[in-house]
Design a protein around this motif. Sequence first.
Motif, short mmCIF file in Angstrom:
data_model
loop_
_atom_site.label_atom_id
_atom_site.label_comp_id
_atom_site.label_asym_id
_atom_site.label_seq_id
_atom_site.Cartn_x
_atom_site.Cartn_y
_atom_site.Cartn_z
N TYR A 182 10.02 -1.06 -0.84
CA TYR A 182 10.27 -2.45 -1.17
C TYR A 182 9.90 -3.30 0.04
CZ TYR A 182 13.00 -0.37 -4.94
OH TYR A 182 13.39 0.37 -6.03
N TYR A 183 9.15 -4.39 -0.21
CA TYR A 183 8.67 -5.23 0.88
C TYR A 183 9.38 -6.57 0.88
CZ TYR A 183 4.89 -1.80 0.97
OH TYR A 183 4.18 -0.64 1.03
N GLU A 184 9.68 -7.06 2.07
CA GLU A 184 10.16 -8.43 2.23
C GLU A 184 8.98 -9.24 2.74
OE1 GLU A 184 13.54 -10.96 4.70
OE2 GLU A 184 13.79 -8.80 4.41
N LEU A 185 8.46 -10.11 1.86
CA LEU A 185 7.24 -10.86 2.14
C LEU A 185 7.56 -12.30 2.52
CD1 LEU A 185 5.15 -9.64 -0.94
CD2 LEU A 185 5.12 -8.67 1.37
N PRO A 186 6.64 -12.95 3.23
CA PRO A 186 6.84 -14.37 3.56
C PRO A 186 6.87 -15.26 2.33
CG PRO A 186 5.17 -13.38 4.97
CD PRO A 186 5.46 -12.39 3.90
N ALA A 187 6.22 -14.85 1.25
CA ALA A 187 6.21 -15.62 0.01
C ALA A 187 6.02 -14.67 -1.16
CB ALA A 187 5.10 -16.67 0.02
N GLU A 188 6.56 -15.04 -2.30
CA GLU A 188 6.42 -14.21 -3.50
C GLU A 188 4.99 -14.27 -4.02
OE1 GLU A 188 8.25 -13.87 -8.04
OE2 GLU A 188 9.00 -15.37 -6.64
N GLU A 239 1.12 -12.43 9.28
CA GLU A 239 2.47 -12.79 8.84
C GLU A 239 3.39 -11.57 8.90
OE1 GLU A 239 3.51 -15.74 8.01
OE2 GLU A 239 1.60 -16.81 8.01
N PRO A 240 4.69 -11.80 9.16
CA PRO A 240 5.62 -10.67 9.25
C PRO A 240 5.94 -10.08 7.89
CG PRO A 240 6.81 -12.74 9.45
CD PRO A 240 5.35 -13.10 9.42
N VAL A 241 5.95 -8.76 7.83
CA VAL A 241 6.31 -8.04 6.60
C VAL A 241 7.21 -6.88 6.99
CG1 VAL A 241 5.46 -6.64 4.68
CG2 VAL A 241 4.15 -8.64 5.43
N THR A 242 8.36 -6.79 6.35
CA THR A 242 9.24 -5.65 6.59
C THR A 242 9.28 -4.79 5.33
OG1 THR A 242 11.19 -6.93 5.90
CG2 THR A 242 10.67 -6.89 8.25
N ALA A 243 9.46 -3.49 5.55
CA ALA A 243 9.46 -2.55 4.43
C ALA A 243 10.76 -1.76 4.41
CB ALA A 243 8.28 -1.59 4.55
N GLU A 244 11.22 -1.44 3.21
CA GLU A 244 12.42 -0.64 3.03
C GLU A 244 12.07 0.54 2.14
OE1 GLU A 244 16.62 -2.33 2.35
OE2 GLU A 244 15.93 -1.77 0.33
N LEU A 245 12.32 1.74 2.62
CA LEU A 245 12.00 2.96 1.88
C LEU A 245 13.25 3.49 1.19
CD1 LEU A 245 9.62 2.74 3.92
CD2 LEU A 245 9.50 5.22 3.90
N ALA A 246 13.12 3.72 -0.11
CA ALA A 246 14.27 4.21 -0.87
C ALA A 246 13.87 5.44 -1.68
CB ALA A 246 14.79 3.11 -1.81
#
Length: 379
Positions: A251-257, A162-169
């Motif tokens: 922070y991850y953007e996941l297909p489902a919580e 499944e696709p997962v995108t990550a955001e680094l802060a």
Amino acid sequence: MPKTPGSELGDYGDVENSSEVGRARRRSRGSLLIAAAACALLLAAVIPSPYTIERPGPVVNTLGDVQIEGETKPVISIPDAETFPTDGALNLLTVSLVGSPERPASWLSLVPALFDPSQRIAPRTDFYPEGSSLKDREAQGTVQMQSSQAQAAAAAFRQLGEPVTAELAIAAVTADGPADGVLREGDVLQRVNGEPIADFAELRAAIVESGAEHELRITVLRDDAEVNLTLRPAVPEGGKDPLIGAIITTYYELPAEVDISLSEIGGPSAGMMFALGIIDQLTPGAMLDGKAVSGTGTVSDTGAIGAIGGLEQKIWAAKRAESDLFLMPLDNCGDLPARLPGGLTVAPVATLSEAVAAIEDTVAGKEVAGVERCSVADQ
């Protein structure tokens, strides 16, 4: 002068009195010894030692339920995705510590641990650095647990394709470090030296490749606008690799919580078992087929399994939980005890994929690569 019968009786009486005195003295000495031993025992029970006892802690089935504030909740729930029935157990293992700066372990409390292979006695500073408190350790453990849960969810979805995108802060900037006065809390990293950064591993690689004292170009998103910045990484005292002097959060953007409910347990070492629990729920069929699998290990968002502490105590916890398989990080091979509990299959793994494969082999009745992997890894 011949002795009279009276004097003979007196002589026998003197012998009898002497015997009584001797017995009284022996009783007195015995009482003193008992009293001294009691005093020593009392002192040992109240005098604090500079040591902490590490022992097996609670075992939690990530496929089961927990009680939190009187309410029963599943350890792992994925409300917005299709899930499937599970069976068996995926146990995360913990350690308990006896002896904190606020409540030090007494000398007497150390005695049982000397004869129990599942317990370890170590200097308290191994767990509580000078100046730190139990509250400090618990706060750090809570942050690590939250991070491990997010990484476990990302790793599980990626394992399933499944696709997962990550955001680094930027979570914080170290005072007087390379990033001080350059980066700000809340900055979102976009590019380093002109290249997009997908995850923390890529960021670290870019910093190391740039090298110490060389200019590093960083593009961040600040107040909805891109800002181009430069800084020079530096090698901290006692370190080897250059750092920028900032704490990074992902922070991850996941297909489902994914919701994970667990209280009073901290640290990052449950990551692998959380990921396996998520995979089992999202995968049709019985991954465990009724087997009990216990394990420990951190997990990165890309599925790499990392080393943990308290390995020996967790091995004994797995044995007591009647586990069919114990999964451990390959990086912990050097911490394996000389004697392993009998009847427990121990499988060192380096990735989440290897952990899944070890479970599948166990369920299929196949031989699992065991501690012999450690010899190969050492070479």
